[in-house]
Design an enzyme around this catalytic site. Structure first.
Site, PDB file in Angstrom:
ATOM      1  N   GLU A 193      61.319 112.511  28.782  1.00 33.33           N
ATOM      2  CA  GLU A 193      60.730 111.583  27.813  1.00 33.33           C
ATOM      3  C   GLU A 193      59.370 111.079  28.259  1.00 33.33           C
ATOM      4  O   GLU A 193      59.196 110.596  29.381  1.00 33.33           O
ATOM      5  CB  GLU A 193      61.652 110.391  27.554  1.00 33.33           C
ATOM      6  CG  GLU A 193      61.068 109.406  26.544  1.00 33.33           C
ATOM      7  CD  GLU A 193      62.066 108.412  25.996  1.00 33.33           C
ATOM      8  OE1 GLU A 193      61.648 107.556  25.182  1.00 33.33           O
ATOM      9  OE2 GLU A 193      63.255 108.482  26.365  1.00 33.33           O
TER      10      GLU A 193
ATOM     11  N   ASP B 176      71.890 105.201  22.542  1.00 26.41           N
ATOM     12  CA  ASP B 176      71.950 103.735  22.629  1.00 26.41           C
ATOM     13  C   ASP B 176      70.794 103.094  21.869  1.00 26.41           C
ATOM     14  O   ASP B 176      70.733 101.873  21.734  1.00 26.41           O
ATOM     15  CB  ASP B 176      72.004 103.259  24.082  1.00 26.41           C
ATOM     16  CG  ASP B 176      70.846 103.751  24.934  1.00 26.41           C
ATOM     17  OD1 ASP B 176      69.950 104.436  24.397  1.00 26.41           O
ATOM     18  OD2 ASP B 176      70.843 103.470  26.150  1.00 26.41           O
ATOM     19  N   SER B 177      69.906 103.922  21.322  1.00 25.96           N
ATOM     20  CA  SER B 177      68.885 103.430  20.398  1.00 25.96           C
ATOM     21  C   SER B 177      69.517 102.819  19.154  1.00 25.96           C
ATOM     22  O   SER B 177      68.833 102.155  18.364  1.00 25.96           O
ATOM     23  CB  SER B 177      67.942 104.572  19.993  1.00 25.96           C
ATOM     24  OG  SER B 177      68.677 105.712  19.580  1.00 25.96           O
TER      25      SER B 177
ATOM     26  N   ASP C 171      75.496 108.511  24.550  1.00 23.40           N
ATOM     27  CA  ASP C 171      74.822 107.786  25.629  1.00 23.40           C
ATOM     28  C   ASP C 171      75.787 106.846  26.343  1.00 23.40           C
ATOM     29  O   ASP C 171      76.577 106.149  25.692  1.00 23.40           O
ATOM     30  CB  ASP C 171      73.669 106.945  25.066  1.00 23.40           C
ATOM     31  CG  ASP C 171      72.319 107.602  25.238  1.00 23.40           C
ATOM     32  OD1 ASP C 171      72.165 108.440  26.141  1.00 23.40           O
ATOM     33  OD2 ASP C 171      71.406 107.264  24.462  1.00 23.40           O
TER      34      ASP C 171
END
Length: 277
Positions: free
Chosen positions: A179, A42-43, A81
């Site tokens: 992350e 979704d980046s 995502d």
């Protein structure tokens, strides 16, 4: 031969798992030759659409880019995502995840969260939808986390991440992204968890690594601390554009080698324009 989730899991402790994001057919085709896993992240909202965060990314956007990436792959596992607010109940998660798989042809979906999404993960896995987990810094939760900051620095935060990772694995996730957490916590989780850990800003103690491909290629002057730029495409592209514009302005492009020769019909037209009509 296409890799599957069992192939990815079999690499734990034996071979590092190389992952990158991709959003387009041309990029995915290049990555597929070398990467074990491609994430349609979704980046895409920030890297392709210029959004401030991932929160505005829609399901339709993810599906459109997922389709493009899957068309390009012949080997890598493709994960898509699930965007913000698309999985806040088990039923909604299944509705949207099943649409992603059926419309894109991808292999799995990724959900951010730990204990809070364990029920949704278990619901999907029980119905045949493979899930990749994501704990630590979760971009969809950045408002709650106080921004994009390293997580697990306090004892309570560290324990919370461990509980999240354990919950995700127990729910059936085939691997989990860690992350922006400390190297010691990443090493501890990698040793304790039965599934592969994929690090992003979480040290090389993880079973694999993932980066946003645009960051890795140096397509932007702004990038996180944990990124290593393996190229400098921003300046390469700028130099190419400057060269192109200069060539156009000076009438150096297109040259004769870039033009088509006249065919018989055109030669007749130029010699006798009225007869060729």
């Amino acid at each position: 031969m296409l890799l599957n989730i069992l192939d990815i899991q079999a690499k734990k402790g034996l071979e590092k798992i190389a992952c990158l994001t991709a959003y387009t057919f041309p990029m995915a085709r290049i990555l597929d030759e070398h990467c074990d896993l491609i994430l349609v992240g979704d980046s895409v909202g920030q890297t392709v659409y210029g959004m401030e965060s991932t929160l505005s990314v829609t399901l339709d956007i993810m599906i459109a880019h997922g389709k493009a990436v899957v068309k390009a792959r012949s080997k890598a596992l493709v994960v898509v995502d699930m965007p913000f607010a698309s999985y806040y109940t088990p039923e909604l998660a299944y509705k949207n995840a099943s649409r992603i798989l059926s419309e894109t042809g991808c292999d799995a979906v990724k959900l951010e969260g730990g204990v809070c999404v364990a029920e949704e993960i278990a619901f999907l896995v029980a119905r045949g939808i493979p899930v990749m987990g994501h704990v630590g810094l979760m971009p969809q939760h950045f408002n709650q986390l106080g921004g994009y900051k390293c997580q697990g620095k306090t004892d309570s935060s560290r324990q919370h991440i461990k509980e999240d990772a354990k919950a995700v694995c127990e729910a059936g996730a085939f691997c989990v992204v860690l992350e922006c957490i400390s190297p010691s916590l990443a090493a501890e989780l990698t040793q304790e968890l039965p599934v592969p850990t994929i690090g992003i800003g979480a040290s090389n103690a993880c079973d694999g690594q993932i980066l946003v491909v645009d960051d890795m290629l140096g397509q932007s002057s702004r990038y996180p601390k944990f990124v290593k730029r393996f190229a400098d495409l921003e300046h390469t592209i700028k130099d190419a554009v400057v060269g192109y514009v200069r060539a156009v302005k000076c009438s150096e492009f297109p040259g004769d080698e870039h033009c088509y020769s006249d065919g018989p019909h055109l030669r007749v037209f130029r010699a006798h324009p009225h007869h060729a009509q």
